[in-house]
Design a protein around this motif. Structure first.
Motif, PDB file in Angstrom:
ATOM      1  N   PRO A 350      11.832  45.571  54.271  1.00 45.99           N
ATOM      2  CA  PRO A 350      12.324  44.770  53.143  1.00 45.99           C
ATOM      3  C   PRO A 350      12.709  45.611  51.933  1.00 45.99           C
ATOM      4  O   PRO A 350      13.604  45.229  51.176  1.00 45.99           O
ATOM      5  N   ASP A 351      12.046  46.750  51.730  1.00 49.47           N
ATOM      6  CA  ASP A 351      12.340  47.564  50.551  1.00 49.47           C
ATOM      7  C   ASP A 351      13.787  48.054  50.552  1.00 49.47           C
ATOM      8  O   ASP A 351      14.469  48.028  49.522  1.00 49.47           O
ATOM      9  N   THR A 352      14.260  48.513  51.714  1.00 48.37           N
ATOM     10  CA  THR A 352      15.640  48.994  51.805  1.00 48.37           C
ATOM     11  C   THR A 352      16.625  47.855  51.578  1.00 48.37           C
ATOM     12  O   THR A 352      17.660  48.028  50.924  1.00 48.37           O
ATOM     13  N   ALA A 353      16.296  46.680  52.106  1.00 47.72           N
ATOM     14  CA  ALA A 353      17.179  45.525  51.929  1.00 47.72           C
ATOM     15  C   ALA A 353      17.260  45.119  50.463  1.00 47.72           C
ATOM     16  O   ALA A 353      18.347  44.890  49.919  1.00 47.72           O
ATOM     17  N   ILE A 354      16.119  45.037  49.812  1.00 47.75           N
ATOM     18  CA  ILE A 354      16.098  44.617  48.406  1.00 47.75           C
ATOM     19  C   ILE A 354      16.824  45.634  47.535  1.00 47.75           C
ATOM     20  O   ILE A 354      17.545  45.271  46.606  1.00 47.75           O
ATOM     21  N   ASP A 355      16.664  46.907  47.861  1.00 53.34           N
ATOM     22  CA  ASP A 355      17.316  47.950  47.083  1.00 53.34           C
ATOM     23  C   ASP A 355      18.836  47.810  47.126  1.00 53.34           C
ATOM     24  O   ASP A 355      19.524  48.087  46.144  1.00 53.34           O
ATOM     25  N   GLN A 356      19.354  47.358  48.270  1.00 52.13           N
ATOM     26  CA  GLN A 356      20.803  47.159  48.393  1.00 52.13           C
ATOM     27  C   GLN A 356      21.306  45.986  47.562  1.00 52.13           C
ATOM     28  O   GLN A 356      22.478  45.947  47.173  1.00 52.13           O
ATOM     29  N   CYS A 357      20.417  45.028  47.305  1.00 52.32           N
ATOM     30  CA  CYS A 357      20.842  43.778  46.668  1.00 52.32           C
ATOM     31  C   CYS A 357      20.367  43.652  45.224  1.00 52.32           C
ATOM     32  O   CYS A 357      20.538  42.583  44.611  1.00 52.32           O
ATOM     33  N   LYS A 358      19.795  44.690  44.678  1.00 55.24           N
ATOM     34  CA  LYS A 358      19.154  44.566  43.365  1.00 55.24           C
ATOM     35  C   LYS A 358      20.129  44.243  42.242  1.00 55.24           C
ATOM     36  O   LYS A 358      19.734  43.719  41.197  1.00 55.24           O
ATOM     37  N   ASP A 359      21.419  44.528  42.430  1.00 54.62           N
ATOM     38  CA  ASP A 359      22.401  44.273  41.384  1.00 54.62           C
ATOM     39  C   ASP A 359      23.242  43.028  41.624  1.00 54.62           C
ATOM     40  O   ASP A 359      24.251  42.808  40.949  1.00 54.62           O
ATOM     41  N   SER A 360      22.839  42.204  42.594  1.00 60.98           N
ATOM     42  CA  SER A 360      23.654  41.024  42.883  1.00 60.98           C
ATOM     43  C   SER A 360      22.805  39.877  43.397  1.00 60.98           C
ATOM     44  O   SER A 360      21.724  40.084  43.948  1.00 60.98           O
ATOM     45  N   GLY A 361      23.296  38.669  43.174  1.00 59.66           N
ATOM     46  CA  GLY A 361      22.724  37.495  43.838  1.00 59.66           C
ATOM     47  C   GLY A 361      21.540  36.863  43.150  1.00 59.66           C
ATOM     48  O   GLY A 361      21.063  35.816  43.584  1.00 59.66           O
ATOM     49  N   MET A 362      20.984  37.453  42.057  1.00 59.18           N
ATOM     50  CA  MET A 362      19.812  36.866  41.427  1.00 59.18           C
ATOM     51  C   MET A 362      20.028  36.785  39.918  1.00 59.18           C
ATOM     52  O   MET A 362      20.432  37.763  39.281  1.00 59.18           O
ATOM     53  N   VAL A 363      19.759  35.622  39.361  1.00 54.76           N
ATOM     54  CA  VAL A 363      19.828  35.433  37.914  1.00 54.76           C
ATOM     55  C   VAL A 363      18.539  34.751  37.461  1.00 54.76           C
ATOM     56  O   VAL A 363      17.873  34.074  38.251  1.00 54.76           O
ATOM     57  N   THR A 364      18.181  34.939  36.234  1.00 50.98           N
ATOM     58  CA  THR A 364      17.018  34.266  35.653  1.00 50.98           C
ATOM     59  C   THR A 364      17.505  33.277  34.614  1.00 50.98           C
ATOM     60  O   THR A 364      18.253  33.641  33.684  1.00 50.98           O
TER      61      THR A 364
END
Length: 380
Positions: A350-364
């Motif tokens: 999961p760490d590698t996957a999250i690292d790829q997506c850290k700049d997209s797809g999530m807003v607060t």
């Protein structure tokens, strides 16, 4: 479905084609029978007319193809009276060995490279109750230690040097032919220790498309453990394509890689134990080995997930990444049927996957309806 027809694992399904008998106590977690998923969006994006499938081995009980071989290896170990198994691992083998040892009520010893194993895989081995030894060295050093220790200690090695591992893993080829009605034209796999590409070829060599049964032919690298021997191959077999990570590509370098390195931890192996067998597969199938950069591997993983909804671990993505490149450049011609093995589940790392997506797809946002509506409008 009637209870008597309940699926109970690949040994029961292919019992006549595996080195077991009616009295063999089977150690199974219901492995095998994994989905062969036809891709739709990636071929369209490539602009090529190919029939492209992924065999998603990440849906085995411990999340990788290792379970196919481990059910056979542990079944035979228990049948022969072994009370403990041992393996070196980059992660998936340790998880599988630990699970099947727990199922059998025996001890599992696993050697892993310190700090070089994905957290999802380490968590599995720990939870299944294995005795874990982290070594200050890589997988190849661990493999050498396992072979030396097994000469004296009362343990059974369950790495792919164990021929029963390959016997279990060959059943993936059986399933592919049964679902497609024939062998694919090309079969693409990630290559680390090289046991899986060898096992698939064993399966393809045994299975007859025209007769719908296992062919009576001994493989030239099965150590005599194929259930049937003698006779010709009947039916087609695929061209086998094996892909390695550029930082761990001994087949492309012409010899062992002393310090292999790649984000695809499952294939971070510099000295494959099935080297000769895999090379034979390449020659006999008319196939080849190739390499991908870590960036290409991660791009393929993300593309497969976003475009097809299939989440595999990075090493698995080497197969689809290599296939996409070869389809695009015409090495795999249009009109071909192609199967890519996805060896492990994306949740393994999961760490590698999250690292790829850290700049997209999530807003607060604030917890109110207007904020949610505004966020939706921003994306539509």
């Amino acid at each position: 479905m009637a209870f008597r027809d309940r699926y109970t694992g690949l040994i029961n399904r292919y019992r006549d084609h595996l080195p077991v008998n009616d009295d063999t106590p089977l150690i199974s977690l219901g492995e095998g029978n994994t989905p062969l998923i036809r891709l739709k969006n990636i071929p369209r994006a490539l602009g090529r007319d190919v029939d492209l499938y992924v065999k998603f081995e990440g849906l085995n009980p411990t999340g990788s193809f290792k379970d196919r071989g481990m059910t056979m290896a542990v079944t035979r170990a228990v049948d022969e009276g072994s009370k403990a198994i041992i393996c070196a691992s980059t992660g998936n083998t340790s998880a599988s060995a630990a699970a099947y040892a727990a199922r059998a009520g025996i001890t599992a010893f696993v050697l892993i490279p310190e700090g070089k194993i994905a957290m999802g895989k380490l968590a599995q081995a720990m939870m299944y109750g294995a005795t874990i030894m982290q070594i200050r060295g890589n997988f190849d050093a661990g493999m050498q230690l396992v072979k030396e220790v097994a000469e004296d200690a009362p343990v059974t090695i369950v790495n792919s040097v164990n021929p029963f591992r390959l016997q279990g893993q060959k059943t993936a080829a059986f399933e592919i032919i049964e679902e497609l009605g024939r062998a694919p034209d090309y079969h693409c796999l990630p290559v680390g220790n090289a046991g899986n590409i060898t096992a698939h070829w064993i399966g393809y060599c045994e299975y007859s498309r025209t007769k719908g049964e296992v062919v009576t032919r001994a493989c030239s690298f099965c150590d005599g453990h194929c259930r049937y021997a003698g006779g010709p191959v009947v039916g087609d077999r695929p061209v086998m394509l094996g892909y390695q990570a550029s930082g761990s590509a001994p087949f492309l370098r012409g010899g062992p890689v002393e310090d292999p390195d790649t984000v695809a931890t499952a294939i971070r192996i510099g000295n494959p134990q099935s080297w000769q067998q895999a090379w034979h597969v390449k020659e006999e199938s008319g196939g080849r080995f190739d390499e991908l950069s870590d960036a290409e591997i991660l791009h393929a993983q993300k593309m497969l997930t976003e475009h097809e909804g299939v989440f595999c671990e990075p090493a698995s993505a080497a197969s689809i990444g290599g296939a996409m490149r070869d389809i695009r450049n015409g090495t795999i011609p249009e009109g071909s049927t192609v199967v890519c093995t996805l060896t492990g589940n994306g949740l393994k790392d999961p760490d590698t996957a999250i690292d790829q997506c850290k700049d997209s797809g999530m807003v607060t946002i604030d917890a109110d309806r207007a904020a949610v509506n505004d966020a939706i409008r921003n994306y539509l």
